[in-house]
Enzyme design. Structure first.
Site, short mmCIF file in Angstrom:
data_model
loop_
_atom_site.label_atom_id
_atom_site.label_comp_id
_atom_site.label_asym_id
_atom_site.label_seq_id
_atom_site.Cartn_x
_atom_site.Cartn_y
_atom_site.Cartn_z
NE ARG A 74 -9.35 7.39 -2.34
CZ ARG A 74 -8.60 7.07 -1.30
NH1 ARG A 74 -7.31 6.85 -1.43
NH2 ARG A 74 -9.13 6.97 -0.10
CB SER B 83 -0.93 0.04 1.22
OG SER B 83 -1.98 -0.85 1.03
CB THR C 66 -3.37 4.53 8.63
OG1 THR C 66 -3.53 3.43 7.74
CG2 THR C 66 -3.48 4.03 10.05
N GLY C 67 -6.20 4.48 7.14
CA GLY C 67 -7.56 3.96 7.02
C GLY C 67 -8.32 4.64 5.89
CB THR D 276 -1.32 4.62 4.85
OG1 THR D 276 -2.10 4.60 3.68
CG2 THR D 276 -0.73 6.01 5.03
CB THR E 298 -0.68 5.93 1.18
OG1 THR E 298 -1.48 4.76 1.07
CG2 THR E 298 -1.46 7.09 0.62
C1 SD4 Z 1 -6.14 6.52 1.79
N1 SD4 Z 1 -5.61 6.64 4.12
O1 SD4 Z 1 -5.68 6.71 0.68
C2 SD4 Z 1 -5.22 6.04 2.89
C3 SD4 Z 1 -5.23 4.55 2.88
C4 SD4 Z 1 -4.78 3.94 4.13
O2 SD4 Z 1 -4.58 2.26 5.54
O3 SD4 Z 1 -4.29 4.53 5.03
N2 SD4 Z 1 -4.95 2.74 4.35
O4 SD4 Z 1 -7.34 6.65 2.03
#
Ligand code: SD4
Length: 316
Positions: free
Chosen positions: A206, A78, A229-230, A178, A196
């Site tokens: 996106r 990722s 993160t997320g 991330t 990320t």
């Molecule tokens: C995103 N926050 O592009 C990032 C993805 C991520 O754990 O952190 N995943 O939305």
């Protein structure tokens, strides 16, 4: 009653967080550098950052060095090289960096450059801008001597082909990795970085929260710093990292601040969100905190005592 005493007394008897607003004076943690980062790849990232911090290097150099480790690692699917591509099979990267003076740089939707975090730093240091995106960001990187590389590894291509065939619905809940990294140096200065490849198989174009200052990352050298993160869309909608720092300014502990910011997301989703968002926070006095919505989350903390992974449970 003298005004100062009145403020102090009321701060205790009413809700401390509101009253403390601009009065909060958090003592700085000096001589105890530390680095805090997300997920298991936080461990090798911390190791690289610690090398710098332990030799009296700056928090800014440390977070950049740390973020570059998963960026270069094809197993971190990722982040950077080997990151899972978008729906068109293109690896598009987001990153940002912020220092103790409030300076920041950011790059979004950049392709074919292995170290977007260093491009973000260059933007901060050599341009008048904060953020460059897409083709413009790539051109800027090349003009600054960054090499172009195909970032799609055989492994990630195979995973994308499989997804294409099955039209598997993924969210960052399934494909989280991330790297967000926060550091405090010997002088007590703070810095942070985020990098990320974002939501796997996302729509082409996106951009998530990770390159957005205030969402994926925020640093205020008087108060503290936070990174996320997320599911980036939810972090953007709540200006997550800025919110956590502001809550710390109002007197919330780093843990409480992370939890409160997540509770707002949880509430908006009828207390039952089916996605993940996690925050890490580092206050000026060296106290750290973290919280996540769902399941569990791991963060890595390195200081003079060592470099360890810590697991926490979700709020729901
Ligand atoms: C995103 N926050 O592009 C990032 C993805 C991520 O754990 O952190 N995943 O939305």
């Amino acid at each position: 009653m003298k005004r100062r005493k009145f403020i102090k007394t009321t701060a205790v008897s009413i809700a401390a967080p509101t009253i403390l607003l601009s009065n909060q004076n958090i003592p700085s943690n000096h001589n105890n550098p530390l680095v805090l980062s997300t997920w298991t790849h936080g461990l090798p990232a911390n190791k690289a950052a610690w090398k710098i911090l332990s030799k009296n290097g700056s928090a800014l150099d440390a977070v950049e060095a740390g973020a570059k480790v998963p960026e270069a690692d094809p197993k971190s699917t990722s982040v950077g090289y080997g990151g899972l591509p978008d729906e068109q099979g293109k690896v598009t990267l987001d990153a940002c960096i912020m220092d103790h003076t409030g300076n920041c740089g950011s790059v979004a939707f950049i392709q074919n450059i292995k170290h977007p975090i260093s491009v973000a730093r260059k933007i901060m240091e050599v341009t008048k801008h904060v953020m460059l995106v897409g083709e413009g960001a790539r051109q800027f990187a090349v003009s600054q001597g960054f090499e172009e590389t195909d970032l799609l590894t055989d492994e990630s291509r195979k995973a994308w082909k499989k997804w294409e065939k099955e039209q598997f619905q993924s969210t960052p809940h399934d494909t989280h990795d991330t790297i967000s990294i926060l550091a405090q140096d010997y002088k007590g200065n703070l810095a942070g970085a985020c990098t990320t490849s974002g939501w796997a198989y996302k729509l082409h174009g996106r951009v998530g929260d990770s390159p957005i200052i205030g969402a994926g990352l925020f640093v205020d050298n008087e108060i503290g710093c936070t990174a996320a993160t997320g599911l980036g869309e939810e972090v953007i909608k709540t200006t997550g990292s800025f919110l956590v720092v502001e809550l710390m300014r109002q007197g919330y502990s780093p843990n409480e601040a992370c939890e409160e910011a997540l509770k707002r997301i949880i509430k908006k989703h009828n207390r039952n969100p089916d996605f993940q968002v996690s925050y890490i926070a580092l206050r000026k006095d060296g106290e750290i905190g973290s919280a996540c919505i769902n399941g569990s989350f791991e963060y890595a903390l390195a200081n003079k005592k060592g470099n360890k992974l810590h697991k926490i449970k979700g709020l729901i």
